[in-house]
Design a protein around this motif. Structure first.
Motif, mmCIF file in Angstrom:
data_model
loop_
_atom_site.group_PDB
_atom_site.id
_atom_site.type_symbol
_atom_site.label_atom_id
_atom_site.label_comp_id
_atom_site.label_asym_id
_atom_site.label_seq_id
_atom_site.Cartn_x
_atom_site.Cartn_y
_atom_site.Cartn_z
ATOM 1 N N UNK A 178 -33.193 0.250 -9.386
ATOM 2 C CA UNK A 178 -33.960 0.759 -10.514
ATOM 3 C C UNK A 178 -33.095 0.676 -11.761
ATOM 4 N N UNK A 179 -33.439 -0.231 -12.658
ATOM 5 C CA UNK A 179 -32.683 -0.381 -13.898
ATOM 6 C C UNK A 179 -33.514 0.178 -15.042
ATOM 7 N N UNK A 180 -33.299 1.442 -15.302
ATOM 8 C CA UNK A 180 -34.005 2.086 -16.401
ATOM 9 C C UNK A 180 -33.109 3.167 -16.986
ATOM 10 N N UNK A 181 -33.465 3.639 -18.137
ATOM 11 C CA UNK A 181 -32.710 4.701 -18.788
ATOM 12 C C UNK A 181 -33.541 5.982 -18.783
ATOM 13 N N UNK A 182 -32.861 7.111 -18.824
ATOM 14 C CA UNK A 182 -33.549 8.389 -18.898
ATOM 15 C C UNK A 182 -32.715 9.339 -19.751
ATOM 16 N N UNK A 183 -33.333 10.422 -20.141
ATOM 17 C CA UNK A 183 -32.645 11.410 -20.970
ATOM 18 C C UNK A 183 -32.278 12.610 -20.116
ATOM 19 N N UNK A 184 -31.025 13.050 -20.233
ATOM 20 C CA UNK A 184 -30.561 14.239 -19.528
ATOM 21 C C UNK A 184 -29.880 15.163 -20.527
ATOM 22 N N UNK A 185 -29.875 16.438 -20.173
ATOM 23 C CA UNK A 185 -29.220 17.442 -20.999
ATOM 24 C C UNK A 185 -27.832 17.697 -20.424
ATOM 25 N N UNK A 186 -26.802 17.278 -21.178
ATOM 26 C CA UNK A 186 -25.418 17.502 -20.757
ATOM 27 C C UNK A 186 -24.631 18.008 -21.959
ATOM 28 N N UNK A 187 -23.836 19.020 -21.695
ATOM 29 C CA UNK A 187 -23.027 19.632 -22.756
ATOM 30 C C UNK A 187 -23.870 20.063 -23.950
ATOM 31 N N UNK A 188 -25.099 20.500 -23.679
ATOM 32 C CA UNK A 188 -25.968 21.002 -24.740
ATOM 33 C C UNK A 188 -26.609 19.924 -25.587
ATOM 34 N N UNK A 189 -26.450 18.648 -25.227
ATOM 35 C CA UNK A 189 -27.032 17.550 -26.005
ATOM 36 C C UNK A 189 -27.827 16.643 -25.073
ATOM 37 N N UNK A 190 -28.943 16.144 -25.594
ATOM 38 C CA UNK A 190 -29.735 15.184 -24.833
ATOM 39 C C UNK A 190 -29.074 13.826 -24.948
ATOM 40 N N UNK A 191 -28.808 13.216 -23.794
ATOM 41 C CA UNK A 191 -28.140 11.920 -23.764
ATOM 42 C C UNK A 191 -28.987 10.940 -22.976
ATOM 43 N N UNK A 192 -28.911 9.705 -23.395
ATOM 44 C CA UNK A 192 -29.627 8.629 -22.698
ATOM 45 C C UNK A 192 -28.635 7.941 -21.749
ATOM 46 N N UNK A 193 -28.947 7.969 -20.447
ATOM 47 C CA UNK A 193 -28.052 7.378 -19.455
ATOM 48 C C UNK A 193 -28.851 6.496 -18.501
ATOM 49 N N UNK A 194 -28.144 5.701 -17.714
ATOM 50 C CA UNK A 194 -28.774 4.888 -16.669
ATOM 51 C C UNK A 194 -29.309 5.817 -15.574
ATOM 52 N N UNK A 195 -30.400 5.427 -14.942
ATOM 53 C CA UNK A 195 -30.974 6.238 -13.867
ATOM 54 C C UNK A 195 -30.004 6.388 -12.702
ATOM 55 N N UNK A 196 -29.136 5.397 -12.489
ATOM 56 C CA UNK A 196 -28.164 5.469 -11.396
ATOM 57 C C UNK A 196 -27.088 6.520 -11.653
ATOM 58 N N UNK A 197 -26.960 6.990 -12.886
ATOM 59 C CA UNK A 197 -25.938 7.976 -13.237
ATOM 60 C C UNK A 197 -26.446 9.411 -13.218
ATOM 61 N N UNK A 198 -27.693 9.623 -12.820
ATOM 62 C CA UNK A 198 -28.236 10.973 -12.695
ATOM 63 C C UNK A 198 -27.574 11.634 -11.487
ATOM 64 N N UNK A 199 -27.196 12.892 -11.639
ATOM 65 C CA UNK A 199 -26.596 13.640 -10.527
ATOM 66 C C UNK A 199 -27.431 14.880 -10.242
ATOM 67 N N UNK A 200 -27.188 15.468 -9.069
ATOM 68 C CA UNK A 200 -27.894 16.683 -8.683
ATOM 69 C C UNK A 200 -27.543 17.796 -9.668
ATOM 70 N N UNK A 201 -28.552 18.411 -10.261
ATOM 71 C CA UNK A 201 -28.343 19.474 -11.229
ATOM 72 C C UNK A 201 -28.645 19.053 -12.654
ATOM 73 N N UNK A 202 -28.857 17.763 -12.902
ATOM 74 C CA UNK A 202 -29.203 17.313 -14.259
ATOM 75 C C UNK A 202 -30.590 17.815 -14.637
ATOM 76 N N UNK A 203 -30.731 18.112 -15.920
ATOM 77 C CA UNK A 203 -32.029 18.484 -16.473
ATOM 78 C C UNK A 203 -32.540 17.307 -17.269
#
Length: 136
Positions: free
Chosen positions: A111-136
């Motif tokens: 799956x090659x797509x990007x998504x937005x996660x909340x890390x360190x209080x900021x919304x960041x755009x990362x690869x779907x493969x970089x999502x970890x358990x606990x990401x919002x």
């Protein structure tokens, strides 16, 4: 990817995770190191391995025993004909049907797509493969 357990997410827990700003980069990196990337790796055999797997199957072994019996004890021309049919059918099935299908399954699993996660209080755009358990 190494499964590291399960997590229960409730509405209250999700709200608290958003209020604290999601995971920190350090927490995300630690979880990534523990469980690996969020991806599925599908093994596609090489040509030699695909042929070996195909011809090691029981029907081919049984068929080859009959073919060699024809060639040694009876009519060699019929045995050669059966040998050619068996080899051509196995090679065709292995290299032109099974292996291309395995390649398609591998491409579907990636799956090659990007998504937005909340890390360190900021919304960041990362690869779907970089999502970890606990990401919002």
């Amino acid at each position: 990817f190494q499964p590291t357990g399960t997590a229960e997410f409730t509405a209250l827990g999700s709200h608290q995770a958003i209020e604290r700003g999601g995971l920190s980069e350090a927490e995300a990196e630690e979880t990534m190191a523990r469980s690996g990337k969020n991806e599925i790796n599908v093994h596609v055999p090489g040509i030699f391995e695909a042929l070996l797997t195909e011809f090691a199957d029981i029907p081919y072994v049984f068929n080859s025993m009959g073919t060699w019996a024809y060639m040694i004890f009876s009519t060699w021309n019929v045995g050669i004909f059966w040998l050619l049919i068996t080899l051509s059918a196995g090679i065709f099935r292995s290299l032109f049907i099974v292996r291309p299908n395995q390649k398609q399954i591998r491409s579907l699993a990636q799956l090659h797509t990007h998504c937005k996660v909340l890390r360190d209080g900021k919304w960041k755009r990362i690869e779907a493969a970089d999502i970890v358990l606990g990401d919002v």
